[in-house]
Design a protein around this motif. Structure first.
Motif, PDB file in Angstrom:
ATOM      1  N   THR A 151       0.837  -1.201   0.000  1.00 30.99           N
ATOM      2  CA  THR A 151       0.000   0.000   0.000  1.00 30.99           C
ATOM      3  C   THR A 151       0.874   1.253   0.000  1.00 30.99           C
ATOM      4  N   ALA A 152       1.926   1.232   0.801  1.00 34.69           N
ATOM      5  CA  ALA A 152       2.841   2.377   0.840  1.00 34.69           C
ATOM      6  C   ALA A 152       3.499   2.592  -0.517  1.00 34.69           C
ATOM      7  N   LEU A 153       3.910   1.510  -1.163  1.00 32.10           N
ATOM      8  CA  LEU A 153       4.535   1.619  -2.480  1.00 32.10           C
ATOM      9  C   LEU A 153       3.530   2.144  -3.509  1.00 32.10           C
ATOM     10  N   ALA A 154       2.316   1.617  -3.472  1.00 34.50           N
ATOM     11  CA  ALA A 154       1.278   2.073  -4.403  1.00 34.50           C
ATOM     12  C   ALA A 154       1.069   3.574  -4.268  1.00 34.50           C
ATOM     13  N   HIS A 155       0.994   4.046  -3.031  1.00 30.47           N
ATOM     14  CA  HIS A 155       0.760   5.471  -2.803  1.00 30.47           C
ATOM     15  C   HIS A 155       1.954   6.321  -3.246  1.00 30.47           C
ATOM     16  N   GLU A 156       3.153   5.788  -3.120  1.00 37.28           N
ATOM     17  CA  GLU A 156       4.335   6.493  -3.633  1.00 37.28           C
ATOM     18  C   GLU A 156       4.208   6.712  -5.138  1.00 37.28           C
ATOM     19  N   LEU A 157       3.552   5.761  -5.790  1.00 38.28           N
ATOM     20  CA  LEU A 157       3.371   5.822  -7.246  1.00 38.28           C
ATOM     21  C   LEU A 157       2.050   6.488  -7.627  1.00 38.28           C
ATOM     22  N   ASN A 158       1.371   7.044  -6.631  1.00 37.35           N
ATOM     23  CA  ASN A 158       0.073   7.700  -6.845  1.00 37.35           C
ATOM     24  C   ASN A 158      -0.993   6.734  -7.370  1.00 37.35           C
ATOM     25  N   LEU A 159      -0.910   5.500  -6.928  1.00 40.14           N
ATOM     26  CA  LEU A 159      -1.931   4.499  -7.233  1.00 40.14           C
ATOM     27  C   LEU A 159      -2.774   4.275  -5.986  1.00 40.14           C
ATOM     28  N   GLU A 160      -4.076   4.162  -6.148  1.00 42.14           N
ATOM     29  CA  GLU A 160      -4.937   3.807  -5.020  1.00 42.14           C
ATOM     30  C   GLU A 160      -4.962   2.293  -4.859  1.00 42.14           C
ATOM     31  N   VAL A 161      -5.418   1.854  -3.670  1.00 41.83           N
ATOM     32  CA  VAL A 161      -5.417   0.432  -3.335  1.00 41.83           C
ATOM     33  C   VAL A 161      -6.822  -0.036  -2.989  1.00 41.83           C
ATOM     34  N   LEU A 162      -7.233  -1.102  -3.656  1.00 40.27           N
ATOM     35  CA  LEU A 162      -8.454  -1.816  -3.303  1.00 40.27           C
ATOM     36  C   LEU A 162      -8.028  -3.127  -2.651  1.00 40.27           C
ATOM     37  N   LEU A 163      -8.290  -3.255  -1.359  1.00 34.96           N
ATOM     38  CA  LEU A 163      -7.969  -4.480  -0.630  1.00 34.96           C
ATOM     39  C   LEU A 163      -9.164  -5.420  -0.696  1.00 34.96           C
ATOM     40  N   GLU A 164      -8.930  -6.635  -1.143  1.00 31.22           N
ATOM     41  CA  GLU A 164     -10.013  -7.618  -1.233  1.00 31.22           C
ATOM     42  C   GLU A 164      -9.925  -8.626  -0.088  1.00 31.22           C
ATOM     43  N   ILE A 165     -11.031  -8.787   0.621  1.00 32.50           N
ATOM     44  CA  ILE A 165     -11.098  -9.773   1.701  1.00 32.50           C
ATOM     45  C   ILE A 165     -12.323 -10.668   1.507  1.00 32.50           C
ATOM     46  N   HIS A 166     -12.295 -11.804   2.184  1.00 32.16           N
ATOM     47  CA  HIS A 166     -13.449 -12.702   2.116  1.00 32.16           C
ATOM     48  C   HIS A 166     -13.798 -13.326   3.467  1.00 32.16           C
ATOM     49  N   THR A 167     -12.866 -13.287   4.410  1.00 33.39           N
ATOM     50  CA  THR A 167     -13.099 -13.904   5.719  1.00 33.39           C
ATOM     51  C   THR A 167     -12.864 -12.898   6.845  1.00 33.39           C
ATOM     52  N   GLU A 168     -13.407 -13.215   8.000  1.00 33.25           N
ATOM     53  CA  GLU A 168     -13.235 -12.340   9.154  1.00 33.25           C
ATOM     54  C   GLU A 168     -11.765 -12.252   9.549  1.00 33.25           C
ATOM     55  N   GLU A 169     -11.032 -13.351   9.372  1.00 30.04           N
ATOM     56  CA  GLU A 169      -9.602 -13.350   9.704  1.00 30.04           C
ATOM     57  C   GLU A 169      -8.841 -12.346   8.842  1.00 30.04           C
ATOM     58  N   LEU A 171      -9.676  -9.495   7.979  1.00 30.89           N
ATOM     59  CA  LEU A 171      -9.800  -8.114   8.462  1.00 30.89           C
ATOM     60  C   LEU A 171      -8.483  -7.622   9.056  1.00 30.89           C
ATOM     61  N   GLU A 172      -7.640  -8.553   9.486  1.00 33.46           N
ATOM     62  CA  GLU A 172      -6.334  -8.195  10.046  1.00 33.46           C
ATOM     63  C   GLU A 172      -5.436  -7.535   8.992  1.00 33.46           C
ATOM     64  N   HIS A 173      -5.762  -7.732   7.723  1.00 32.22           N
ATOM     65  CA  HIS A 173      -4.968  -7.139   6.650  1.00 32.22           C
ATOM     66  C   HIS A 173      -5.288  -5.654   6.455  1.00 32.22           C
ATOM     67  N   PHE A 174      -6.388  -5.216   7.013  1.00 33.09           N
ATOM     68  CA  PHE A 174      -6.790  -3.821   6.831  1.00 33.09           C
ATOM     69  C   PHE A 174      -5.893  -2.891   7.633  1.00 33.09           C
ATOM     70  N   ASP A 179      -7.393   2.444   0.624  1.00 42.11           N
ATOM     71  CA  ASP A 179      -8.352   3.382   0.038  1.00 42.11           C
ATOM     72  C   ASP A 179      -9.770   2.823  -0.009  1.00 42.11           C
ATOM     73  N   LEU A 180      -9.909   1.588  -0.440  1.00 42.80           N
ATOM     74  CA  LEU A 180     -11.217   0.946  -0.510  1.00 42.80           C
ATOM     75  C   LEU A 180     -11.060  -0.520  -0.116  1.00 42.80           C
ATOM     76  N   VAL A 181     -12.110  -1.084   0.460  1.00 41.35           N
ATOM     77  CA  VAL A 181     -12.092  -2.502   0.810  1.00 41.35           C
ATOM     78  C   VAL A 181     -13.161  -3.225   0.004  1.00 41.35           C
ATOM     79  N   GLY A 182     -12.722  -4.193  -0.766  1.00 43.42           N
ATOM     80  CA  GLY A 182     -13.652  -5.018  -1.519  1.00 43.42           C
ATOM     81  C   GLY A 182     -13.927  -6.304  -0.766  1.00 43.42           C
ATOM     82  N   ILE A 183     -15.187  -6.667  -0.697  1.00 50.17           N
ATOM     83  CA  ILE A 183     -15.549  -7.936  -0.074  1.00 50.17           C
ATOM     84  C   ILE A 183     -16.041  -8.859  -1.178  1.00 50.17           C
ATOM     85  N   ASN A 184     -15.288  -9.922  -1.390  1.00 49.14           N
ATOM     86  CA  ASN A 184     -15.609 -10.843  -2.473  1.00 49.14           C
ATOM     87  C   ASN A 184     -16.756 -11.752  -2.048  1.00 49.14           C
TER      88      ASN A 184
END
Length: 258
Positions: A151-169, A171-174, A179-184
């Motif tokens: 995420t830090a690298l993406a922002h250095e490059l002026n790219l936004e990040v969509l984090l995709e999750i599917h399980t409650e576990e 959530l620790e990745h957030f 920038d946005l959280v996708g729930i598959n």
């Protein structure tokens, strides 16, 4: 190995090959590397919230539509109000390519998500060099530390990040920089779809998090259900792409939900 494991093994082979052919320095000299990116966060708020996807095939569905060109479709997506465009760049499993982004970048003025399996810093320079605005980080194939570093690298490059999750576990990745959280809605390991599971997971996100419902949205009722449950955006591809004219199908959908 499940399908996700197989994809990641192949992806690492692809990256090793690419690194031997094209350096990061060369990518920094590309036409698009210095361009000002578009914000998906802002576009989601300003337009209809749909991130419309261009996708030829998938491991779960096989060939969806391999008869149309990306330019023909994504310009229609923008014309009829899409907040953003998702374009698959994985070749072996999804039939995608960098060219699918390169061929449309100068023709659309909304954000493009490079949808791929990001497991190496090198891929972020690739994304920037082909004109992407947003990258997808899939929690199922990354550690929380990797998500933070990427995420830090993406922002250095002026790219936004969509984090995709599917399980409650997962959530620790957030982290607060996401920038946005996708729930598959679809489990990547067995491809089962469960919209209520996604709603339950969304309700565990920190207040104010921009949420994206991903995959398995097959009709207007699914869309309305997720919207009523508070999702801010909706990543949809197969529903449009399985039609012989995805752009027209998108317009029909938008006309109904408006």
């Amino acid at each position: 190995m499940n399908i996700l494991d197989k994809i990641i093994v192949r992806k690492k082979e692809e990256i090793a090959f690419s690194k031997s052919k094209i350096s990061v320095e060369k990518m920094k000299n590309s036409e698009y590397f210095g361009r000002k990116t578009f914000s998906l966060k802002e576009s989601v708020k300003a337009r209809n919230g749909i991130i419309a996807e261009f996708k030829r095939q998938s491991p779960s569905k096989g060939i969806i539509n391999d008869k149309v060109a990306s330019l023909e479709i994504v310009t229609k997506y923008e014309e009829f109000g899409a907040s953003g465009i998702s374009i698959l760049t994985d070749k072996d499993f999804f039939g995608g390519s960098f060219e699918d982004i390169l061929s449309v970048r100068n023709s659309v003025n909304i954000p493009i998500l490079r949808k791929d399996f990001m497991v190496d810093e090198y891929q972020f320079y690739e994304a920037k060099s082909i004109g992407a605005d947003v990258v997808l980080l899939i929690a199922a194939c990354l550690s929380p530390t990797q998500v933070q570093e990427f995420t830090a690298l993406a922002h250095e490059l002026n790219l936004e990040v969509l984090l995709e999750i599917h399980t409650e576990e997962e959530l620790e990745h957030f982290n607060s920089e996401i920038d946005l959280v996708g729930i598959n809605n679809r489990n990547l390991k067995d491809f089962k779809v469960d919209l209520q599971h996604s709603v339950n997971l969304k309700n565990l996100l920190p207040k104010g998090t921009l949420s994206v419902a991903e995959s398995g949205i097959y009709n207007v009722e699914d869309f309305k259900f997720l919207k009523e449950k508070g999702f801010d955006a909706f990543l949809m591809g197969e529903y449009f792409m399985k039609n012989e004219n995805p752009g027209n199908k998108f317009k029909e959908f938008v006309d109904v939900i408006n």
